[in-house]
Design a protein around this motif. Structure first.
Motif, PDB file in Angstrom:
ATOM      1  N   MET A 149     -10.899   0.772  -0.625  1.00  0.00           N
ATOM      2  CA  MET A 149     -10.794  -0.625  -0.427  1.00  0.00           C
ATOM      3  C   MET A 149     -10.378  -1.425   0.993  1.00  0.00           C
ATOM      4  O   MET A 149     -10.568  -2.412   1.237  1.00  0.00           O
ATOM      5  CB  MET A 149     -10.080  -1.558  -1.503  1.00  0.00           C
ATOM      6  N   THR A 150     -10.393  -0.185   1.743  1.00  0.00           N
ATOM      7  CA  THR A 150      -9.688  -0.569   3.137  1.00  0.00           C
ATOM      8  C   THR A 150     -10.743  -0.324   3.939  1.00  0.00           C
ATOM      9  O   THR A 150     -10.951   0.808   4.540  1.00  0.00           O
ATOM     10  CB  THR A 150      -8.285  -0.081   3.699  1.00  0.00           C
ATOM     11  N   PRO A 151     -11.653  -1.141   4.798  1.00  0.00           N
ATOM     12  CA  PRO A 151     -12.591  -0.852   5.836  1.00  0.00           C
ATOM     13  C   PRO A 151     -11.927  -0.362   7.165  1.00  0.00           C
ATOM     14  O   PRO A 151     -10.777  -0.555   7.235  1.00  0.00           O
ATOM     15  CB  PRO A 151     -13.031  -2.434   5.943  1.00  0.00           C
ATOM     16  N   ALA A 206      -1.970  -6.850   0.383  1.00  0.00           N
ATOM     17  CA  ALA A 206      -2.540  -7.837  -0.699  1.00  0.00           C
ATOM     18  C   ALA A 206      -3.126  -7.130  -1.922  1.00  0.00           C
ATOM     19  O   ALA A 206      -3.095  -7.536  -2.837  1.00  0.00           O
ATOM     20  CB  ALA A 206      -3.590  -8.500  -0.235  1.00  0.00           C
ATOM     21  N   ASN A 207      -3.565  -5.821  -1.575  1.00  0.00           N
ATOM     22  CA  ASN A 207      -4.090  -4.946  -2.517  1.00  0.00           C
ATOM     23  C   ASN A 207      -3.049  -4.289  -3.587  1.00  0.00           C
ATOM     24  O   ASN A 207      -3.502  -3.822  -4.350  1.00  0.00           O
ATOM     25  CB  ASN A 207      -4.847  -3.904  -1.861  1.00  0.00           C
ATOM     26  N   THR A 208      -1.892  -4.359  -3.285  1.00  0.00           N
ATOM     27  CA  THR A 208      -0.579  -3.834  -4.328  1.00  0.00           C
ATOM     28  C   THR A 208      -0.467  -4.538  -5.226  1.00  0.00           C
ATOM     29  O   THR A 208      -0.391  -5.923  -5.159  1.00  0.00           O
ATOM     30  CB  THR A 208       0.350  -3.236  -3.406  1.00  0.00           C
ATOM     31  N   THR A 245      -1.723   0.012  -5.754  1.00  0.00           N
ATOM     32  CA  THR A 245      -3.007  -0.410  -5.110  1.00  0.00           C
ATOM     33  C   THR A 245      -4.230   0.023  -5.954  1.00  0.00           C
ATOM     34  O   THR A 245      -5.319  -0.841  -5.997  1.00  0.00           O
ATOM     35  CB  THR A 245      -2.952   0.463  -3.810  1.00  0.00           C
ATOM     36  N   ASN A 246      -4.123   1.009  -6.482  1.00  0.00           N
ATOM     37  CA  ASN A 246      -5.466   1.268  -7.310  1.00  0.00           C
ATOM     38  C   ASN A 246      -5.304   0.970  -8.844  1.00  0.00           C
ATOM     39  O   ASN A 246      -6.162   1.394  -9.539  1.00  0.00           O
ATOM     40  CB  ASN A 246      -5.699   2.827  -7.383  1.00  0.00           C
TER      41      ASN A 246
END
Length: 247
Positions: A149-151, A206-208, A245-246
């Motif tokens: 999810m991280t460019p 923010a993804n966590t 995160t996932n």
């Protein structure tokens, strides 16, 4: 200190700083004699050894570039000669060069592949020649090897995805020796390479699910468990330590 790893010898690649240094200290605290490698930064490596010895442990630091097969083999041979044997391998050396894939140079792509994938192949092959039955092979992958999810981490995530399959495949080949092979997948961890205060940190945090970065000790704790006797029936596994995160 615990004595779960008493009389065990561990080899940690890239053990002079960050996650690798925390892993080396944890394994030593659990009773293992520890060899660490470093590519550059002899002072930092010496500091890790000093910390371990100051706490009553035994450690050595060996200069070896993770991409140099002769240097890696020599480092493993030296660790076995000085510490007596090899029970635990931690493939920790790795790198990321965050940028858009289209803008990455071939040299940058080659470097990420050479350290993160080829380096793991080289080190594990050299270690298996010495590893005792009932040993442990632990590789530090990444949660982006499973879900991306991280460019800016395209090549990095591809190498970490490859590590997942390497772990599964190798576990089948060495299982009859009682050797376990596992992949630990960190999420965002506060280190020099990925500081919680850095510009790359905002989307990662923010993804966590826990809305925070993890610490190097969070990863070291999982390595300590997987290296220990309580994890003897865990192999071929991808163990994610990523704050959700996932999730």
């Amino acid at each position: 200190m615990s004595n779960e790893l008493e009389n065990k010898v561990a080899f940690v690649s890239g053990g002079s700083r960050g996650i690798g240094a925390a892993i080396a200290k944890r394994l030593a605290a659990d009773g293992a004699r520890v060899a660490i490698t470093y590519a550059k930064g002899a002072d930092a490596a010496a500091e890790v050894v000093k910390t371990i010895e100051g706490a009553g442990g035994r450690a050595i630091a060996i200069q070896a570039d993770a991409t140099d097969p002769a240097a890696v083999k020599a480092a493993i041979d030296r660790a076995v000669a000085l510490l007596g044997k090899l029970d635990i391998l931690v493939n920790n050396a790795g790198t990321a060069i965050p940028k858009q894939f289209e803008e990455a140079t071939l040299e940058e792509l080659d470097r990420v592949i050479d350290i993160n994938l080829r380096g793991v192949f080289i080190t594990t092959q050299a270690a298996l020649k010495h590893m005792n039955n009932g040993g442990r092979i632990i590789t530090i992958g990444s949660c982006v090897g499973e879900r991306m999810m991280t460019p800016g981490l395209v090549a990095y995530s591809a190498t970490k995805g490859a590590i997942r399959m390497f772990t599964q495949g190798l576990s089948r080949e060495v299982g009859d020796r009682g050797i376990t092979v596992n992949n630990i997948q960190p999420g965002p961890i506060d280190t020099d390479l990925n500081p919680a205060s850095g510009e790359w940190a905002v989307p990662q945090k923010a993804n966590t699910a826990l809305n925070r970065y993890g610490t190097v000790d969070d990863i070291a704790a999982m390595v300590g468990f997987v290296a220990g006797p309580g994890a003897s029936y865990i192999t071929g596994a991808n163990l994610t330590v990523d704050g959700g995160t996932n999730a």
